[in-house]
Design a protein around this motif. Structure first.
Motif, mmCIF file in Angstrom:
data_model
loop_
_atom_site.group_PDB
_atom_site.id
_atom_site.type_symbol
_atom_site.label_atom_id
_atom_site.label_comp_id
_atom_site.label_asym_id
_atom_site.label_seq_id
_atom_site.Cartn_x
_atom_site.Cartn_y
_atom_site.Cartn_z
ATOM 1 N N GLY A 1 0.887 -1.375 -0.133
ATOM 2 C CA GLY A 1 0.144 0.040 -0.027
ATOM 3 C C GLY A 1 0.814 1.166 0.000
ATOM 4 O O GLY A 1 0.366 2.415 0.367
ATOM 5 N N THR A 2 2.173 1.254 -0.315
ATOM 6 C CA THR A 2 2.745 2.354 -0.509
ATOM 7 C C THR A 2 3.843 2.111 -1.635
ATOM 8 O O THR A 2 3.660 1.370 -2.370
ATOM 9 C CB THR A 2 3.650 2.639 0.974
ATOM 10 N N ASN A 3 4.793 3.257 -1.565
ATOM 11 C CA ASN A 3 6.132 2.992 -2.330
ATOM 12 C C ASN A 3 7.435 3.265 -1.618
ATOM 13 O O ASN A 3 7.742 4.103 -1.146
ATOM 14 C CB ASN A 3 6.037 4.101 -3.587
ATOM 15 N N LYS A 4 7.901 1.918 -1.470
ATOM 16 C CA LYS A 4 9.142 1.816 -0.562
ATOM 17 C C LYS A 4 10.379 2.804 -0.903
ATOM 18 O O LYS A 4 10.914 3.377 -0.153
ATOM 19 C CB LYS A 4 9.609 0.319 -0.497
ATOM 20 N N LYS A 5 10.521 2.824 -2.365
ATOM 21 C CA LYS A 5 11.683 3.689 -2.868
ATOM 22 C C LYS A 5 11.250 5.244 -2.345
ATOM 23 O O LYS A 5 12.250 5.788 -1.944
ATOM 24 C CB LYS A 5 11.838 3.474 -4.079
ATOM 25 N N TRP A 6 10.128 5.444 -2.733
ATOM 26 C CA TRP A 6 9.784 7.019 -2.230
ATOM 27 C C TRP A 6 9.668 7.094 -0.824
ATOM 28 O O TRP A 6 9.793 8.166 -0.298
ATOM 29 C CB TRP A 6 8.649 7.460 -3.144
ATOM 30 N N ASP A 7 9.333 6.129 -0.016
ATOM 31 C CA ASP A 7 9.324 6.258 1.601
ATOM 32 C C ASP A 7 10.968 6.608 1.704
ATOM 33 O O ASP A 7 10.943 7.518 2.841
ATOM 34 C CB ASP A 7 8.704 4.970 2.155
ATOM 35 N N LYS A 8 11.674 5.923 1.305
ATOM 36 C CA LYS A 8 13.057 5.977 1.851
ATOM 37 C C LYS A 8 13.534 7.320 1.199
ATOM 38 O O LYS A 8 14.321 8.183 1.926
ATOM 39 C CB LYS A 8 13.795 4.959 0.775
ATOM 40 N N LEU A 9 13.168 7.704 0.043
ATOM 41 C CA LEU A 9 13.663 9.014 -0.506
ATOM 42 C C LEU A 9 12.937 10.362 0.630
ATOM 43 O O LEU A 9 13.606 11.186 0.794
ATOM 44 C CB LEU A 9 12.930 9.414 -1.636
ATOM 45 N N GLU A 10 11.709 10.063 0.900
ATOM 46 C CA GLU A 10 11.068 10.948 1.942
ATOM 47 C C GLU A 10 11.923 11.115 3.110
ATOM 48 O O GLU A 10 12.515 12.264 3.651
ATOM 49 C CB GLU A 10 9.751 10.460 2.242
ATOM 50 N N SER A 11 12.499 10.294 3.707
ATOM 51 C CA SER A 11 13.358 10.350 4.941
ATOM 52 C C SER A 11 14.592 10.882 4.802
ATOM 53 O O SER A 11 15.058 11.738 5.548
ATOM 54 C CB SER A 11 13.254 8.888 5.636
ATOM 55 N N GLU A 12 15.137 10.514 3.461
ATOM 56 C CA GLU A 12 16.449 10.994 3.277
ATOM 57 C C GLU A 12 16.263 12.373 2.809
ATOM 58 O O GLU A 12 16.958 13.306 3.308
ATOM 59 C CB GLU A 12 16.927 10.453 1.940
ATOM 60 N N MET A 13 15.325 13.196 2.383
ATOM 61 C CA MET A 13 15.062 14.310 1.835
ATOM 62 C C MET A 13 14.798 15.144 3.282
ATOM 63 O O MET A 13 15.305 16.287 3.225
ATOM 64 C CB MET A 13 13.669 14.489 1.066
ATOM 65 N N ARG A 14 14.025 14.545 4.390
ATOM 66 C CA ARG A 14 13.959 15.260 5.494
ATOM 67 C C ARG A 14 15.156 15.655 6.024
ATOM 68 O O ARG A 14 15.196 16.656 6.587
ATOM 69 C CB ARG A 14 12.976 14.447 6.512
ATOM 70 N N LYS A 15 16.121 14.652 5.908
ATOM 71 C CA LYS A 15 17.493 14.941 6.521
ATOM 72 C C LYS A 15 18.129 16.309 5.970
ATOM 73 O O LYS A 15 18.920 16.907 6.472
ATOM 74 C CB LYS A 15 18.441 13.806 6.479
ATOM 75 N N LEU A 16 17.783 16.252 4.705
ATOM 76 C CA LEU A 16 18.451 17.365 3.782
ATOM 77 C C LEU A 16 17.660 18.813 4.096
ATOM 78 O O LEU A 16 17.967 19.825 3.495
ATOM 79 C CB LEU A 16 18.537 17.213 2.604
ATOM 80 N N GLY A 17 16.524 18.605 4.704
ATOM 81 C CA GLY A 17 15.594 19.943 4.507
ATOM 82 C C GLY A 17 14.819 19.988 3.419
ATOM 83 O O GLY A 17 14.224 21.075 3.352
ATOM 84 N N VAL A 18 14.815 19.120 2.515
ATOM 85 C CA VAL A 18 13.702 19.095 1.539
ATOM 86 C C VAL A 18 12.344 18.554 1.799
ATOM 87 O O VAL A 18 12.262 17.321 2.296
ATOM 88 C CB VAL A 18 14.409 18.335 0.313
ATOM 89 N N ARG A 19 11.305 19.412 1.789
ATOM 90 C CA ARG A 19 10.108 19.087 1.949
ATOM 91 C C ARG A 19 9.483 18.111 0.741
ATOM 92 O O ARG A 19 9.064 18.854 -0.144
ATOM 93 C CB ARG A 19 9.164 20.293 2.413
ATOM 94 N N PHE A 20 9.290 16.933 1.220
ATOM 95 C CA PHE A 20 8.797 15.870 0.267
ATOM 96 C C PHE A 20 8.000 14.758 1.033
ATOM 97 O O PHE A 20 8.726 13.826 1.664
ATOM 98 C CB PHE A 20 9.946 15.316 -0.442
ATOM 99 N N ASN A 21 6.775 14.980 1.138
ATOM 100 C CA ASN A 21 5.982 14.265 2.113
ATOM 101 C C ASN A 21 4.891 13.327 1.529
ATOM 102 O O ASN A 21 4.026 13.836 0.526
ATOM 103 C CB ASN A 21 5.440 15.048 3.028
#
Ligand SMILES: Cc1cc2nc3c(=O)[nH]c(=O)nc-3n(C[C@H](O)[C@H](O)[C@H](O)COP(=O)(O)OP(=O)(O)OC[C@H]3O[C@@H](n4cnc5c(N)ncnc54)[C@H](O)[C@@H]3O)c2cc1C
Length: 428
Positions: free
Chosen positions: A105-125
């Motif tokens: 029910g999700t997209n694992k690759k983009w979930d990972k991207l979401e958490s990596e972007m959070r570390k960089l301060g990029v809002r992608f939720n």
């Protein structure tokens, strides 16, 4: 005697212009002559691939250094008056990324991207279906079996306004602009430096050369014995004219990975679309196997008379668009053209000093340069005027990575079983 410049920038696309303007402004800051920068284009400013971009600026990217740089660039775009001394307004409706839900029910690759972007301060939720529904106009179809991620800080520019602003920035920064001037070759001195740039209107001495010639680079720099691994990948663009009465909501950029297409609202009531760069190594590799640039150069494929889009391609795009837009079936084909992404074998930039020529700095975009333009311009200025923190990021994209075994391994991967460039999400 040949005129002497602090920097000669080859190529007047968005990267060359940004580089020239930033170098000139940095020179002024350190009390050097701002007019000691020469910007050369064989045609007119913004007439290469820069004539074809979609004006989209967004930061989420699977390559952490590219994401970091994109975030810096996005902040600079909002503060572009400070960088280029010109005013530019962007539409700020964000971007929605859409993919099919996997069995969890999700997209694992983009979930990972979401958490990596959070570390960089990029809002992608990730956002729920109901929120996605609220963000798009009524005529955009979103489905319960899809998953949505929202990048609220994505910007949309009008490319025509950007081009006008870039001309203005060139004028204000007192750069020596040489349009309709072709770089034909170089003179090199015993220190492995370029001492003169030879052009169709004469030669110029220089302390530094910036290569911002994009897809043309392999042909130009072959004359110095350099192999610049850049090729081109075709892409088609179509603009659909829609009813202005239907445009009741501002439309975010739609990065549609279900149907593999990007959409944005365009000029006056149009929906603009094109497909993304190919990501699988076997597809990317064809651009290097065929090596179209080796024969005739980007001139041949980038010639304006060679850019029409055919009926069958328009129909393919119509079929894709109808899956996402309820209003495209009754709409009108407004305009379309063929263009090219300039790509490197690993779909990453080529930036910074060349290890073989001591005063040459590369600034090539790898198919997604527009959004990075102010940051890459500033980076070039830091490389040749006053070293700064952007150089450190630039060094991650050095051309030296293509030395030794890179291409051999590249071709092994093409014929092997691992076909992904692991760079999904590095987009536009
Ligand atoms: C359909 C499409 C949509 C895109 N949308 C986006 C987007 O929304 N966002 C984004 O970030 N990117 C986007 N891109 C990518 C972007 O357009 C390019 O990456 C960018 O424009 C490349 O700029 P550049 O300055 O590197 O190269 P170019 O604009 O190609 O500039 C190179 C210049 O070098 C000059 N030149 C060549 N040979 C010589 C010579 N011998 N002497 C002098 N000058 C020479 C050429 O005339 C040319 O002007 C898109 C690309 C396409 C095709």
């Amino acid at each position: 005697m040949a005129k002497k410049f602090h920097s000669v920038v080859i190529g007047g696309g968005c990267l060359g212009i940004a580089s020239a303007v930033s170098i000139s402004r940095h020179l002024k800051r350190v009390n050097k002559d701002p007019s000691s920068v020469c910007l050369i284009d064989k045609r007119v400013l913004g007439g290469g691939l820069t004539a074809r971009h979609s004006g989209i600026v967004r930061s989420a990217n699977a390559d952490p250094y590219a994401a970091k740089l994109a975030k810096i660039a996005a902040d600079m775009w909002l503060n572009v008056k400070h960088i280029w001394d010109v005013e530019l307004e962007a539409d700020r409706f964000g971007a929605i990324w859409i993919a099919k839900k996997d069995k969890h029910g999700t997209n694992k690759k983009w979930d990972k991207l979401e958490s990596e972007m959070r570390k960089l301060g990029v809002r992608f939720n990730k956002i729920p279906f109901d929120d996605a529904l609220k963000l798009v106009p009524d005529f955009v179809k979103v489905n319960e079996d899809e998953v949505f991620y929202y990048e609220p800080d994505a910007l949309q520019y009008d490319p025509a306004e950007v081009r006008r602003a870039l001309y203005e920035a060139v004028k204000r920064s007192q750069i020596s602009l040489m349009e309709k001037t072709e770089v034909l070759g170089f003179k090199k001195n015993s220190l492995d430096k370029i001492s003169e740039v030879i052009t169709s209107v004469g030669s110029f001495e220089c302390e530094n050369v910036i290569n911002a010639a994009g897809a043309w680079s392999p042909t130009i720099f072959a004359k110095l014995g350099l192999a610049i691994p850049v090729s081109v990948e075709p892409v088609y663009v179509v603009n659909w004219l829609t009813s202005l009465a239907e445009k009741n909501v501002a439309m975010p950029i739609i990065a549609d990975y279900v149907n593999r297409a990007y959409f944005r609202s365009w000029r006056d009531g149009e929906i603009h679309m094109h497909q993304p760069r190919k990501r699988a190594i076997q597809e990317t590799s064809t651009a290097f196997a065929e090596n179209p640039l080796a024969m005739l150069g980007a001139d041949f494929i980038n010639d304006p008379s060679n850019q029409a889009i055919g009926y069958s391609q328009t129909r393919v795009y119509e079929d894709i668009s109808k899956k996402r837009f309820a209003n495209v079936a009754q709409t009108v084909f407004s305009s379309g053209y063929r263009s090219f992404f300039d790509i490197t074998p690993d779909l990453r930039f080529i930036l910074g000093p060349d290890p073989k020529i001591n005063n040459l700095c590369h600034c090539l975009g790898s198919g997604q340069a527009f959004k990075f333009a102010p940051a890459l311009g500033e980076m070039m200025a830091e490389f040749v005027v006053d070293k700064g923190p952007l150089c450190e990021i630039g060094n991650k994209f050095s051309i030296s990575r293509f030395d030794n075994d890179f291409m051999e391994n590249f071709w092994k991967r093409v014929s092997g079983t691992q076909h992904s460039l692991e760079i999904e999400g590095a987009s536009l």
